[in-house]
Design an enzyme around this catalytic site. Structure first.
Site, PDB file in Angstrom:
ATOM      1  N   ASP A   1      38.697  22.598  30.150  1.00 11.84           N
ATOM      2  CA  ASP A   1      38.098  22.439  31.484  1.00 11.84           C
ATOM      3  C   ASP A   1      39.034  21.621  32.372  1.00 11.84           C
ATOM      4  OD1 ASP A   1      36.567  22.080  33.722  1.00 11.84           O
ATOM      5  OD2 ASP A   1      34.874  21.128  32.704  1.00 11.84           O
TER       6      ASP A   1
ATOM      7  N   HIS B   1      57.163  30.476  20.068  1.00 16.62           N
ATOM      8  CA  HIS B   1      56.668  30.156  18.728  1.00 16.62           C
ATOM      9  C   HIS B   1      57.706  29.368  17.928  1.00 16.62           C
ATOM     10  CE1 HIS B   1      53.777  30.387  15.611  1.00 16.62           C
ATOM     11  NE2 HIS B   1      53.233  31.522  15.982  1.00 16.62           N
TER      12      HIS B   1
END
Length: 351
Positions: free
Chosen positions: A294, A81
């Site tokens: 995808d 992060h």
């Protein structure tokens, strides 16, 4: 602009899982997701720790591709992060998947826009109060889309009756209010019925909020906590809670750029939160199109955050059917036991 880092690059691993994907999804718990990540660097462990990115011991990005017996695949990505936020991570994975799927090499991506480290060094763990004797449990709760619409109607009616109508509450706003209300009711019950002042923090994505808007695919911790202090039970009504966050979001829209936001608003946050006993943190990753990723295998049947969450945190994500919202919540075991049987919460979803 180059991120300040140790130049370790990214590590890419592959692993075999001795079960089928369907068996794993049906019989696993949240903690079982950890095995998919390399070297135990699960999302929350690497993202929110006090790791020093200049250290040779830290690899900012870790990826592991897990192959199931049935041919199914789980892609696990762990990103510090201190490099980037959730929006950055989802856009990175989506672009990576698009490049992998497009064999004709016609797919192109914009050069990422990095922000300097001084504007990115925001560690949400500093706002989370944990105690050595806390026994935490992480679980998931599903809100179907139809139930969220019912809750929005309820909030509209409640605020209209109060004389402070909110005509356009968002899905995330009404769910944040309900989750906070139920969590606070549990905490109060476990405190012998005595209400304690608390803080509610909602993480805002700054990219589209300021006068000088940032590109959607900007890389960095372009987030800012918005906080509300609740000193008495009467302040937990939706008109006060939701309006409070809406007003703070409007503040961002009046500020010119990212430097102004961090300079003006960040300085008072920690001081305000020191006044309360507990802080509840809400983050929304809804609308980030994670279920459209995808790699050429088709869209995912499950997108999940792994790792040990922090106390009193709620992370909202799109449901697999792209209609409802799934919540990853982490509470103390005694509070969670009450929340799991709260009739008001169960009226709008299920564990």
């Amino acid at each position: 602009m180059q991120p300040d880092c140790n130049d370790n690059g990214a590590e890419f691993l592959e692993a075999s899982i001795d079960t089928t994907l369907s068996d794993f999804l049906q019989n696993s718990s949240h903690e079982d997701l950890d095995q998919f990540f390399p070297h135990g660097l699960v999302h929350f462990n690497s993202n929110y720790g006090d790791d020093d990115l200049q250290s040779d011991q830290v690899t900012p990005l870790e990826v592991q591709i897990n192959h199931f017996e049935c041919g199914g695949v789980a892609v696990a990505v762990s990103l510090s992060h201190k490099i980037a936020d959730g929006s950055s991570l989802v856009h990175f994975i989506n672009d990576w998947a698009n490049m992998t799927r497009r064999k004709d090499h016609e797919f192109s991506i914009d050069d990422p826009f990095f922000f300097p480290f001084q504007y990115m060094n925001l560690n949400p763990s500093r706002y989370i109060i944990s105690r050595p004797d806390d026994c935490l449990i992480t679980t998931r709760f599903m809100f179907p889309g139809s139930k969220i619409n019912e809750l929005k109607l309820k909030v509209k009616a409640m605020t209209a009756e109060s004389g402070q109508p909110i005509t356009n509450p968002t899905r995330v706003e009404v769910l944040t209010w309900l989750l906070y209300k139920c969590a606070m009711a549990a905490a109060t019950k476990n405190n012998s019925g005595s209400f304690k002042p608390t803080g509610a923090v909602q993480i805002a994505n700054l990219r589209g909020l300021m006068m000088e808007q940032l590109p959607e695919k900007s890389i960095g911790n372009l987030i800012m906590p918005m906080e509300i202090l609740i000193n008495k039970e009467s302040e937990m009504n939706p008109e006060s809670f939701i309006s409070g966050f809406k007003k703070q979001k409007m503040q961002f829209k009046s500020l010119r750029n990212i430097e102004t936001v961090f300079g003006v608003l960040h300085s008072d946050l920690e001081e305000q939160l020191r006044k309360v006993d507990d802080v509840y943190i809400f983050t929304s990753l809804c609308g980030y199109h994670a279920y459209e990723i995808d790699f050429g295998w088709g869209e995912p049947i499950k997108v999940a955050l792994a790792g040990v969450a922090r106390k009193n945190t709620f992370i909202l994500t799109d449901a697999p059917n792209k209609d409802g919202i799934e919540v990853l919540m982490c509470l103390g075991e005694h509070d969670l036991a009450i929340v799991q049987s709260d009739p008001e919460l169960l009226a709008f979803g299920y564990f």
